[in-house]
Design a protein around this motif. Structure first.
Motif, PDB file in Angstrom:
ATOM      1  N   VAL A   1     -23.249  10.061  -4.480  1.00 25.44           N
ATOM      2  CA  VAL A   1     -22.499  10.012  -5.742  1.00 25.44           C
ATOM      3  C   VAL A   1     -21.271  10.916  -5.637  1.00 25.44           C
ATOM      4  O   VAL A   1     -20.150  10.540  -6.001  1.00 25.44           O
ATOM      5  CB  VAL A   1     -23.388  10.436  -6.927  1.00 25.44           C
ATOM      6  CG1 VAL A   1     -22.554  10.597  -8.185  1.00 25.44           C
ATOM      7  CG2 VAL A   1     -24.498   9.420  -7.130  1.00 25.44           C
ATOM      8  N   GLU A   2     -21.504  12.098  -5.091  1.00 19.76           N
ATOM      9  CA  GLU A   2     -20.404  13.053  -4.923  1.00 19.76           C
ATOM     10  C   GLU A   2     -19.316  12.445  -4.042  1.00 19.76           C
ATOM     11  O   GLU A   2     -18.124  12.534  -4.322  1.00 19.76           O
ATOM     12  CB  GLU A   2     -20.943  14.331  -4.289  1.00 19.76           C
ATOM     13  CG  GLU A   2     -19.940  15.444  -4.211  1.00 19.76           C
ATOM     14  CD  GLU A   2     -20.618  16.745  -3.789  1.00 19.76           C
ATOM     15  OE1 GLU A   2     -20.926  17.553  -4.672  1.00 19.76           O
ATOM     16  OE2 GLU A   2     -20.866  16.922  -2.585  1.00 19.76           O
ATOM     17  N   ARG A   3     -19.769  11.778  -2.966  1.00 19.24           N
ATOM     18  CA  ARG A   3     -18.842  11.147  -2.033  1.00 19.24           C
ATOM     19  C   ARG A   3     -18.047  10.053  -2.751  1.00 19.24           C
ATOM     20  O   ARG A   3     -16.859   9.884  -2.519  1.00 19.24           O
ATOM     21  CB  ARG A   3     -19.670  10.558  -0.895  1.00 19.24           C
ATOM     22  CG  ARG A   3     -18.913  10.358   0.380  1.00 19.24           C
ATOM     23  CD  ARG A   3     -19.870   9.999   1.502  1.00 19.24           C
ATOM     24  NE  ARG A   3     -20.436  11.161   2.135  1.00 19.24           N
ATOM     25  CZ  ARG A   3     -21.705  11.252   2.552  1.00 19.24           C
ATOM     26  NH1 ARG A   3     -22.528  10.250   2.359  1.00 19.24           N
ATOM     27  NH2 ARG A   3     -22.143  12.333   3.134  1.00 19.24           N
ATOM     28  N   PHE A   4     -18.721   9.315  -3.628  1.00 21.40           N
ATOM     29  CA  PHE A   4     -18.044   8.239  -4.351  1.00 21.40           C
ATOM     30  C   PHE A   4     -16.910   8.804  -5.211  1.00 21.40           C
ATOM     31  O   PHE A   4     -15.824   8.241  -5.272  1.00 21.40           O
ATOM     32  CB  PHE A   4     -19.060   7.503  -5.227  1.00 21.40           C
ATOM     33  CG  PHE A   4     -18.453   6.448  -6.106  1.00 21.40           C
ATOM     34  CD1 PHE A   4     -18.135   5.194  -5.598  1.00 21.40           C
ATOM     35  CD2 PHE A   4     -18.179   6.709  -7.444  1.00 21.40           C
ATOM     36  CE1 PHE A   4     -17.570   4.229  -6.399  1.00 21.40           C
ATOM     37  CE2 PHE A   4     -17.616   5.750  -8.260  1.00 21.40           C
ATOM     38  CZ  PHE A   4     -17.318   4.503  -7.731  1.00 21.40           C
ATOM     39  N   PHE A   5     -17.148   9.933  -5.861  1.00 23.61           N
ATOM     40  CA  PHE A   5     -16.139  10.486  -6.760  1.00 23.61           C
ATOM     41  C   PHE A   5     -15.101  11.335  -6.045  1.00 23.61           C
ATOM     42  O   PHE A   5     -13.944  11.359  -6.429  1.00 23.61           O
ATOM     43  CB  PHE A   5     -16.804  11.334  -7.858  1.00 23.61           C
ATOM     44  CG  PHE A   5     -17.352  10.499  -8.977  1.00 23.61           C
ATOM     45  CD1 PHE A   5     -16.530  10.021  -9.988  1.00 23.61           C
ATOM     46  CD2 PHE A   5     -18.700  10.167  -9.003  1.00 23.61           C
ATOM     47  CE1 PHE A   5     -17.037   9.247 -11.006  1.00 23.61           C
ATOM     48  CE2 PHE A   5     -19.218   9.393 -10.022  1.00 23.61           C
ATOM     49  CZ  PHE A   5     -18.379   8.927 -11.024  1.00 23.61           C
ATOM     50  N   GLU A   6     -15.522  12.057  -5.002  1.00 22.89           N
ATOM     51  CA  GLU A   6     -14.627  13.055  -4.423  1.00 22.89           C
ATOM     52  C   GLU A   6     -14.225  12.751  -2.997  1.00 22.89           C
ATOM     53  O   GLU A   6     -13.483  13.523  -2.394  1.00 22.89           O
ATOM     54  CB  GLU A   6     -15.301  14.435  -4.486  1.00 22.89           C
ATOM     55  CG  GLU A   6     -15.618  14.862  -5.907  1.00 22.89           C
ATOM     56  CD  GLU A   6     -16.297  16.219  -5.955  1.00 22.89           C
ATOM     57  OE1 GLU A   6     -16.430  16.869  -4.911  1.00 22.89           O
ATOM     58  OE2 GLU A   6     -16.713  16.607  -7.053  1.00 22.89           O
ATOM     59  N   GLY A   7     -14.727  11.655  -2.439  1.00 20.91           N
ATOM     60  CA  GLY A   7     -14.372  11.320  -1.067  1.00 20.91           C
ATOM     61  C   GLY A   7     -15.293  11.985  -0.072  1.00 20.91           C
ATOM     62  O   GLY A   7     -16.240  12.686  -0.437  1.00 20.91           O
ATOM     63  N   ASP A   8     -15.008  11.769   1.220  1.00 18.45           N
ATOM     64  CA  ASP A   8     -15.874  12.313   2.251  1.00 18.45           C
ATOM     65  C   ASP A   8     -15.552  13.789   2.505  1.00 18.45           C
ATOM     66  O   ASP A   8     -14.684  14.372   1.851  1.00 18.45           O
ATOM     67  CB  ASP A   8     -15.752  11.462   3.522  1.00 18.45           C
ATOM     68  CG  ASP A   8     -17.017  11.528   4.365  1.00 18.45           C
ATOM     69  OD1 ASP A   8     -17.949  12.266   3.961  1.00 18.45           O
ATOM     70  OD2 ASP A   8     -17.088  10.855   5.403  1.00 18.45           O
ATOM     71  N   ARG A   9     -16.226  14.354   3.479  1.00 17.39           N
ATOM     72  CA  ARG A   9     -16.188  15.795   3.751  1.00 17.39           C
ATOM     73  C   ARG A   9     -14.812  16.445   3.610  1.00 17.39           C
ATOM     74  O   ARG A   9     -14.625  17.350   2.784  1.00 17.39           O
ATOM     75  CB  ARG A   9     -16.736  16.035   5.158  1.00 17.39           C
ATOM     76  CG  ARG A   9     -16.693  17.468   5.616  1.00 17.39           C
ATOM     77  CD  ARG A   9     -17.234  17.580   7.027  1.00 17.39           C
ATOM     78  NE  ARG A   9     -16.830  18.841   7.628  1.00 17.39           N
ATOM     79  CZ  ARG A   9     -17.536  19.966   7.532  1.00 17.39           C
ATOM     80  NH1 ARG A   9     -18.672  19.958   6.869  1.00 17.39           N
ATOM     81  NH2 ARG A   9     -17.121  21.074   8.080  1.00 17.39           N
ATOM     82  N   ALA A  10     -13.850  15.946   4.382  1.00 12.30           N
ATOM     83  CA  ALA A  10     -12.536  16.605   4.388  1.00 12.30           C
ATOM     84  C   ALA A  10     -11.903  16.542   3.006  1.00 12.30           C
ATOM     85  O   ALA A  10     -11.345  17.533   2.520  1.00 12.30           O
ATOM     86  CB  ALA A  10     -11.635  15.935   5.427  1.00 12.30           C
ATOM     87  N   ALA A  11     -12.037  15.391   2.368  1.00  9.29           N
ATOM     88  CA  ALA A  11     -11.445  15.231   1.039  1.00  9.29           C
ATOM     89  C   ALA A  11     -12.114  16.169   0.039  1.00  9.29           C
ATOM     90  O   ALA A  11     -11.449  16.755  -0.831  1.00  9.29           O
ATOM     91  CB  ALA A  11     -11.593  13.780   0.583  1.00  9.29           C
TER      92      ALA A  11
END
Lengths: 507, 301
Positions: A155-165
């Protein structure tokens, strides 16, 4: 440029971005494990972990396990199981007010709670077995903490992008866009947590009925309380605390040391193959160096934030995502897969000694666990298949132990408890066996036909009986005589014998 | 503390202690854990304010801080008991009003009455009759089938309500077992003979001649109350003398002592002390112990 070169370049850019994010890349090191020496003050601030999305077989397996376990959790209360009229038709129901546990064809009464104990013993032995074979399989794939954390990270990845992002976003000043992403993430987290708590209560009441009650806001307060409690814990533990739960709260990692041995398959970095590590320029020779190009992808992928190349660690939940991450890189640099792989300590030693690695799944430890599982399962199956739906208990009066009657006869009082676990009423005839000359009576006000006890469906009836003996008889026995109550079910003729002792004056 | 020692594998300092080669890593505590600890401290202060917490001494003795919400466990219990009484009030009223056999015939009322009777027995009757109603010397066993004043529901109810030889109750059950020896009504020899005769009623006489002399004494002095052959008389409260049950002991010495000094045990009248529903519950409970006589309870199933 080839695709491989492109993606390697992107990795390098990501690594550079990560290096800016203290402490992930302090002092010229591009990646530092969160538990490395320099991150250890007296009280440790939490070092945020930004797991990177990987693709591969283990990631696919984890998707599958997540789908299956979540489906089991959410769907189970809605399964129906017909038990006849007047009884709940929910396949799995923990009915606390009525003190019954329903599990498909099983129906467990409180006094049969040992079945649950047996189930727990089986579960822990199963855990021991898989752990000794393949490490923390439970932790890595199936533990609710892992499954929900994994879900929350996506969910976090969906909203904020992957690791670097995500690292960039956290370092950037607060802005409308950042606030929107963060808020969206937390709202979805809370909704998932709410759904988790919401599903939990369905195990304890008739799901369709409770669902209607919840929607019409007429559900009992206790349902709301538990939904609130589980929403809170799911959100706190799964979304916020994440790896902290595994490292600091869970006792299981501490027990691992006793569960592994040198033949256990553990997610390991093959340092015999990987060292010496170092950056590798495409097209240069692999002679005289290891396969590890020190790209840090295994650390970036790790949901616990550790470096698997440091060896076996308490923090490692063995989710195998670093295997996927490393295999991806190995494909790109055209080296064989499996630099990080399921491996045993013994095989690492064998390789170093030039021997052929081999697996030995069958060893005393795994055999012992398997045998114990079989024994416990056999005992459980035997118990369940011979589970009686008619239980009789006889409790002799202790105060007074016996009563002397006018004619000198001795009378003992007994409570005969007849437990009818069938879903229909039965009548039972109570008689005596093995006590010659004894008379069986019931107290005047018991209000039932003598010797016949009527027990409603799913009920316990406590019937009081008196047994009288002529005085000479009991004195001859030295004040004690054994005998049995025989309880016969009218109709079926089913019989249960229960031994009891008759007591009187010894002289 | 020994000098600082670093663990080779992890590079972490140890606490400096060693147990058979095992050392403890001195890892830092996570900060959130420390904050959790602080939160519990804050919680404790809040608890002191909200809940009863601290004892303190006043001029009137010890008391304690009552807390902001006024929570008190005694009040909770009192409320729960009051609530139970309230739910039972109607049924207890019916027990008080209905005739005993009708209560006995109603399974739900009977269950309540037996429970209430058992509790009331433990509170009021057990000190003399024993917690199992097994009785002691001078205090009858209520489990057996031997009754001095009768074992029907109404008999038991009357006994409990009015007591035995209880002066404050005008309708109390009353009689006198005279002190034949102390008051010089019979000689020692006559008492010995009559005791022999009483023993003969349960086939324990050793001297047939004395027993036969005793029979004459019995006929002149005892038969009026205890009846022909010592069968007893419940109207008068005269115990049977021909059974295995003895209130004051059935050995020769016990009988001689009883005849010589008389007996006059008392039982308080509970009418007025206990309410009618409780007395009826007690009656039904005692009746259910095993000696209750049926005739007065014809409505039984």
């Amino acid at each position: 440029m080839t695709d491989t070169a492109l993606s390697l370049e992107r990795l390098a850019a990501e690594a550079a971005a990560a290096a800016d994010a203290d402490p992930h890349g302090a002092e010229g090191e591009r990646y530092t494990a969160v538990n490395s020496e320099k991150n250890r003050p007296l009280y440790a601030s939490r070092v945020k972990v930004y797991p990177k999305l990987v693709h591969g077989n283990f990631r696919r397996l984890k998707w599958l396990v997540m789908a299956v376990t979540l489906a089991i959790y959410y769907v189970t209360p809605w399964l129906r199981w017909d038990r006849g009229p007047g009884l709940p038709d929910q396949a799995v129901l923990l009915d606390f007010p009525a003190r019954r546990f329903y599990f498909f064809f099983l129906e467990i009464w409180p006094q049969e709670f040992y079945y649950v104990t047996g189930l727990l013993i089986l579960a822990s032995l199963g855990l021991f077995l898989v752990t000794s074979v393949a490490g923390r399989v439970w932790c890595g794939y199936a533990c609710p903490q892992t499954v929900w954390t994994d879900l929350f990270v996506h969910v976090e990845r969906f909203f904020e992008g992957d690791r670097a992002a995500r690292i960039r976003l956290d370092k950037s000043p607060m802005s409308g866009a950042k606030l929107a992403r963060k808020t969206g993430k937390h709202i979805v987290w809370l909704l998932i947590a709410l759904a988790t708590g919401g599903a939990w209560v369905f195990y304890f009441a008739d799901a369709p009925t409770l669902a209607v009650q919840l929607l019409s806001l007429e559900a009992p307060a206790i349902a709301w309380l538990f939904i609130g409690l589980f929403t809170l814990t799911t959100y706190t533990l799964g979304a916020i605390a994440r790896e902290q739960v595994c490292i600091y709260m869970c006792p299981w990692p501490r027990i691992q040391g006793a569960m592994f041995d040198e033949e256990s398959l553990l997610v390991s970095y093959r340092d015999d193959r990987g060292e010496k590590r170092g950056p590798h320029k495409k097209g240069t020779s692999w002679e005289g160096r290891g396969d590890c190009i020190d790209c840090g992808q295994c650390v970036a992928a790790c949901p616990m934030g550790i470096d698997i190349r440091d060896g076996m660690q308490l923090e490692c939940i063995q989710c195998a995502l670093c295997i996927d991450a490393c295999n991806d890189i190995m494909d790109k640099v055209e080296r064989p897969r499996g630099l990080i792989t399921y491996d045993t300590f013994r095989n690492q030693e064998r390789r170093k000694a030039g021997e052929t690695p081999r697996l030995s799944i069958l060893r005393p430890r795994t055999i012992l666990y398997s045998v114990l599982i079989l024994i416990v399962a056999a005992i459980m199956l035997f118990g369940l298949s011979t589970r009686s739906t008619l239980d009789v208990n006889v409790i002799a009066d202790r105060n007074p132990l016996f009563v002397v009657l006018s004619d000198g006869a001795i009378r003992n009082g007994y409570q005969v408890k007849i437990l009818n676990k069938e879903h229909e009423a039965h009548t039972y005839r109570v008689s005596l066996s093995g006590l010659d000359g004894a008379m069986l009576t019931r107290p005047a006000l018991a209000g039932e036909e003598e010797a016949l006890v009527h027990v409603p469906a799913d009920s316990l009836v406590n019937a009081r009986f008196f047994v009288s003996l002529p005085p000479a008889r009991i004195a001859a026995e030295g004040g004690e005589a054994g005998f049995a109550f025989v309880v016969t079910e009218l109709g079926s003729g089913r019989e249960v014998m229960k031994y009891a002792t008759f007591r009187g004056p010894a002289k | 503390m020994s000098e600082k020692h670093k663990d080779d594998v992890t590079g972490v300092e140890t606490t400096g202690h060693e147990w058979d080669g095992i050392r403890e890593l001195n890892n830092p505590l996570p900060k959130w854990w420390l904050y959790t600890f602080y939160v519990t401290i804050v919680w404790c202060f809040a608890y002191w304010v909200v809940m009863p917490a601290w004892p303190y001494l006043t001029t009137e003795g010890w008391t304690y801080t009552k807390g902001a919400i006024g929570y008190e466990q005694r009040a909770v219990v009192a409320n729960e008991i009051a609530a139970v009484h309230e739910t039972r009030a109607e049924a207890m009223q019916r027990i008080a009003e209905l005739p005993l056999p009708e209560v006995a015939a109603d399974a739900a009322l009977m269950e309540l009455a037996l429970g209430a009777g058992k509790a009331a027995f433990g509170d009021n009757c057990a000190p003399c009759h024993g917690s199992g109603a097994q009785g002691f010397k001078g205090f009858p066993n209520l489990n057996d089938d031997n009754w001095i004043w009768g074992g029907k529901l109404d008999d038991i109810h009357y006994t409990i309500t009015h007591g035995i030889r209880w002066e404050a109750a005008p309708d109390t059950r009353n009689n006198i077992m005279m002190a034949y020896g102390r008051d010089g009504l019979l000689t020692r020899a006559e008492i010995s003979d009559v005791a022999e005769y009483v023993l003969s009623l349960t086939n324990r006489a050793e001297n047939a001649e004395a027993a036969s002399r005793g029979e004459e004494v019995f006929a002149s002095q005892c038969v009026a109350c205890h009846g022909e052959g010592g069968v007893g008389n419940r109207e008068l409260g005269a115990p049977s003398l021909n059974t295995a049950v003895w209130l004051y002991g059935g050995e020769r010495a016990d009988i001689i002592e009883t005849v010589s000094n008389g007996r006059s045990g008392t039982m308080p009248a509970w009418g007025g002390r206990l309410n009618e529903a409780t007395i009826k519950s007690l009656t039904l409970f005692v009746h259910s112990l095993g000696g209750g006589e049926d005739e007065a309870a014809p409505a039984m199933r």
